[in-house]
Design an enzyme around this catalytic site. Structure first.
Site, mmCIF file in Angstrom:
data_model
loop_
_atom_site.group_PDB
_atom_site.id
_atom_site.type_symbol
_atom_site.label_atom_id
_atom_site.label_comp_id
_atom_site.label_asym_id
_atom_site.label_seq_id
_atom_site.Cartn_x
_atom_site.Cartn_y
_atom_site.Cartn_z
ATOM 1 N N CYS A 128 -14.592 1.401 1.256
ATOM 2 C CA CYS A 128 -15.468 2.278 0.488
ATOM 3 C C CYS A 128 -15.589 3.616 1.199
ATOM 4 C CB CYS A 128 -16.849 1.658 0.306
ATOM 5 S SG CYS A 128 -17.790 1.503 1.834
ATOM 6 N N ASP A 176 -4.998 45.277 3.730
ATOM 7 C CA ASP A 176 -3.977 46.126 4.334
ATOM 8 C C ASP A 176 -3.315 46.893 3.191
ATOM 9 O OD1 ASP A 176 -2.038 47.059 6.318
ATOM 10 O OD2 ASP A 176 -0.646 45.752 5.238
#
Length: 843
Positions: free
Chosen positions: A39, A524
């Protein structure tokens, strides 16, 4: 992974087995697959066990992928020792997750010794798998395969069936195992339910119910007790397995006690309730089966490797290249360099290659998210996993399946899936305390109902105890931490797969969480906001050296900077226009790059130092303008000046405007001159106050750091090597894939295309993933509060019967899975496709 350093395999936690004076650390990254997970809360015990192991550091557990990753100091311990310790501590099974780095070929043979004695090419009986590693650049897969076939013509040597990835293989086994246990217990439970619910009472039915319930309880004990006890003893955690075992055992024991009183002729008023313990076990196992299947389905659905075709049609040698040339079908694993493949209409392209014949439109949506097909013709490149349209293509393969686009993307996605977002820490802490808290609540419920039943309803102590037990069992079983444990990793897994389908790769999934909080976006300029394809518009030579162009070409020919590429391309074109066939670059030595400034080197022929860079670096006074300028000096003498012009990406304006509309601050920084930077900034709508020019790599980093110091959360997008430090400094570093490998390794997110609007998709996906994580937490919290209250009897008219409490895991986990899967149903690029721009031929 350090298996050759195997020491004794006992529990390496014992100080006698770990030498603390073995010298400096020697760290190796180890990846293990985990079998037996039941689980979403299993992760807590594994994580705690790893934290207690002295030689292990930086451990990560991914419960959805059933994998564990950690750094191991092999000077203090070994991989087998860690595996032995983990198996003993947690009860799960661990194995090294092998990731072959080169090309492999798996063959099925009757006698492996024949392969062993065959040496190496080039300097239905019971079949065994033989794995052959080879260098694909020196010998092809078919050559290897045919060599061994010719070696033993009487043997049935064939390719082994392709194995699923480690996580899928483990997930498949766990799903099969959970389903098998569910079916077995269901077959045992159905008769018990029939006897109980049909009120068919009789001693024979009680005997049968006891026998069947005992078998079911034995399965439950075998499934839940060993791992629960190991976790309790070694990790000091009372986990859900032990809680389930305790609850089902309580129901079973009291049913046996009631059965014993019945046999003795003194039946209890409450009677036996074997159907409670059996139905509890069956429903819990059903929930585990659904949970395992969902984890497996999630891993498979987001796996990019599923796009890889298994077969290819290769052209037989001889004859002209075209549709009439004979073809044969082979396994895609047998492709080798120089093969030419036929891609019929409406079929998936097997691997990356270059079109030699034909034309068609290719659907690239599975790797780029673009729904509009892309026209492909002679000389253009196609990618693996994309789907051909109505035309036929003849393609020369450029990459083998193990290194093509699919494998590259899949590798990056798989490497990223271990890292946890910070919000997962909260989930881990809640899961760690969940079971102890529920246990205390269970004790309180038992005591309350025992006293309420006795003093308020005036029942005797025997009946009061039995009633209290039914409420306690329901309370303990109905609660479920699995939803909490799966809330984050399930969303991260789905989001990673969804982003990969849009060509967005999260190398660090933590950034999936961070991106939603971005306040500033820094770009940039060259190659990011502009196309990065600079063209020389003016060249001025300040001396008449005959070898000047050859020296410039020799210095710049291997430089990947867009300015260098633009100048070299212009020099070659000018040489051809002057009537010469080609430009022969002069050999240079001692070439050194100054990031953000330029490059220098020494000519082999005359020992002259040549420099190429911006005027400021070279100490030259050149009139600034709106163009990029590259100056050349030879032994300090200004010898040439090139003016280059870049073009803004067609969709840059729209992307910048949308970012501004979201309230984000947009910046642009560049190593270019002021004129060129301000011209681009004005064109795309970035304020001059948010631009910087002539920035070196360190300056870019400082600029981002200054924003962060003012409380900003920065996303930086760049592509060049000189952007690497800025990508690292930013809260989210985004690399456009056409740039350098150095920048790619520094980035948190990689854009596999050159589309700027992928930044918008990234931000939208981050917000959508965070929303679903919060929804999952909200559902987990609401479910557990309401379910525990209903099971404990807080609501008079609404009570969860112990028999049905086993549905808790199913009811709690399924919504979490559905919420996570909603990400796959959203078209994140729909509103941005109007800004689409393609560079044409992309490699």
């Amino acid at each position: 992974m350090g298996l050759e350093r195997e020491k004794d395999g006992g529990s390496a936690l014992n100080n006698s087995e770990i030498d603390l004076e073995c010298g400096p650390e020697i760290l190796e990254r180890v990846v293990l697959t985990v079998s037996g997970l039941k689980c979403g809360c299993c992760e807590t015990g594994i994580s705690k066990a790893l934290r207690q192991y002295p030689a292990v550091a930086n451990s990560q557990v991914n419960i959805v992928l059933a994998r564990v990753e950690f750094d191991l100091d092999v000077s203090r311990s070994s991989v087998p020792a860690v595996i032995s310790y983990l198996s003993k501590s947690t009860g799960y099974t661990y194995a090294v997750h092998e990731q072959p780095t080169g090309q492999i070929l798996d063959l099925l043979v009757a006698d492996p010794t024949d392969i062993h004695h065959a040496g190496r090419p080039y300097g239905f009986p019971s079949l065994k798998t033989v794995r052959i590693h080879y260098d694909a650049s020196r010998i092809g897969a078919r050559d290897v395969f045919e060599y061994y076939q010719h070696l033993a013509p009487n043997q049935d040597i064939r390719l082994a069936q392709a194995e699923p990835s480690g996580s899928s293989a483990v997930g498949l086994e766990e799903t099969k195992r959970a389903f098998s246990l569910f079916i077995v217990t269901l077959l045992m439970t159905i008769p018990v339910l029939v006897f109980a619910w049909s009120h068919t009472r009789g001693i024979i039915y009680d005997h049968l119910s006891l026998a069947l319930a005992t078998i079911v309880q034995a399965v439950a004990l075998e499934e839940f007790v060993p791992s629960g006890l190991r976790t309790l003893v070694h990790s000091h955690l009372f986990n859900m397995d032990l809680l389930i075992a305790l609850s089902t055992s309580m129901a079973y024991v009291f049913s046996v006690v009631s059965y014993a009183f019945l046999i003795a002729g003194r039946p209890l008023e409450i009677g036996s309730f074997f159907e409670t313990s059996t139905l509890l076990t069956v429903l819990i196992l059903l929930g585990r089966t659904i949970s395992e299947f969902s984890r497996l389905k999630a891993a498979r659905l987001v796996s990019v490797r599923s796009l890889q075709s298994n077969y290819a049609l290769i052209l037989e040698p001889g004859g002209p290249i075209g549709p009439t040339r004979e073809v044969r079908q082979i396994d895609a694993r047998l492709l080798q360099y120089c093969d030419i493949i036929n891609v019929p209409p409406h079929t998936r392209i097997v691997t990356d290659g270059k079109v030699l014949y034909g034309g068609s439109e290719v659907d690239e949506s599975m790797t780029t998210g673009e729904t509009v097909p892309v026209a492909k013709g002679l000389g253009q490149y196609v990618r693996a996993g994309t789907i051909n349209g109505t035309g036929q293509l003849i393609v020369a393969i450029t990459k083998l399946p193990h290194e093509n686009s699919i494998s590259t993307i899949a590798k990056m996605v798989e490497d990223a899936e271990f890292t946890k977002p910070k919000i997962q820490v909260l989930a881990d802490q809640v899961a760690e305390w969940f079971v102890p808290v529920i246990s205390i609540i269970g004790i309180v419920v038992f005591l309350l109902w025992m006293f309420i039943s006795h003093f308020h309803y005036h029942d005797d102590w025997q009946r009061s105890t039995m009633i209290a037990i039914t409420y306690t069992i329901a309370t303990l079983i109905v609660s479920c931490p699995c939803a909490i444990g799966l809330a984050v990793p399930m969303v991260v897994l789905i989001a990673g797969g969804v982003s990969a389908r849009y060509g967005i790769i999260f190398r660090d999934p933590q950034k999936l969480e961070v991106a939603r909080g971005i306040t500033d976006v820094v770009f940039d300029k060259t190659g990011t906001l502009t196309s990065g394809t600079l063209q020389v518009i003016e060249a001025t030579f300040h001396n008449d050296r005959s070898d000047l162009k050859a020296m410039i070409s020799g210095l710049l020919e291997n430089d990947k900077h867009p300015v260098a590429r633009g100048v070299v391309s212009w020099l070659r074109d000018e040489t051809w226009k002057d009537g010469h066939n080609r430009l022969y670059p002069v050999t240079m030595r001692d070439i050194k790059s100054a990031p953000g400034c330029g490059v220098m080197g020494v000519c082999e022929l005359n020992n002259l130092e040549i420099r190429a860079g911006n005027p400021e670096w070279l100490g030259l006074s050149v009139l600034d303008n709106h163009d990029t300028q590259l100056c050349i000096t030879i032994d300090g003498e200004h010898s040439a000046t090139f003016r280059l012009r870049d073009t803004v990406r067609p969709n840059a304006n729209s992307v910048i405007q949308r970012l501004l509309d979201r309230g984000l601050v947009v910046h642009m920084i560049s190593g270019d001159g002021e004129g060129a930077v301000n011209d681009i900034a004005h064109t795309i709508g970035i304020p001059k106050s948010h631009t910087r020019w002539r920035t070196k790599p360190g300056d870019k980093k400082d600029y981002i750091h200054d924003i962060q110091c003012k409380g900003g959360v920065v996303l930086f997008c760049g592509d060049g090597t000189n952007d690497s430090v800025a990508l690292k400094q930013a809260d989210v570093g985004v690399h456009i894939n056409q740039g350098s490998d150095v920048a790619k390794s520094a980035a948190d997110v990689i854009l596999m295309t050159a589309r700027l609007y992928d930044i918008l998709i990234l931000l939208d996906l981050s917000q959508a993933a965070y929303t679903r994580i919060m929804l999952n937490f909200g559902w987990s919290f609401i479910y557990n509060i309401l379910a525990v209250l209903m099971a404990a009897g807080a609501f008079v008219k609404f009570r969860i019967d112990p028999r049905w409490a086993g549905l808790g895991e199913l009811v709690s986990v399924v919504p979490v899975i559905i919420i996570a899967f909603q990400l796959r149903w959203i078209d994140f690029a729909q509103e941005y496709r109007g800004m689409e721009w393609r560079q044409g031929d992309e490699n």
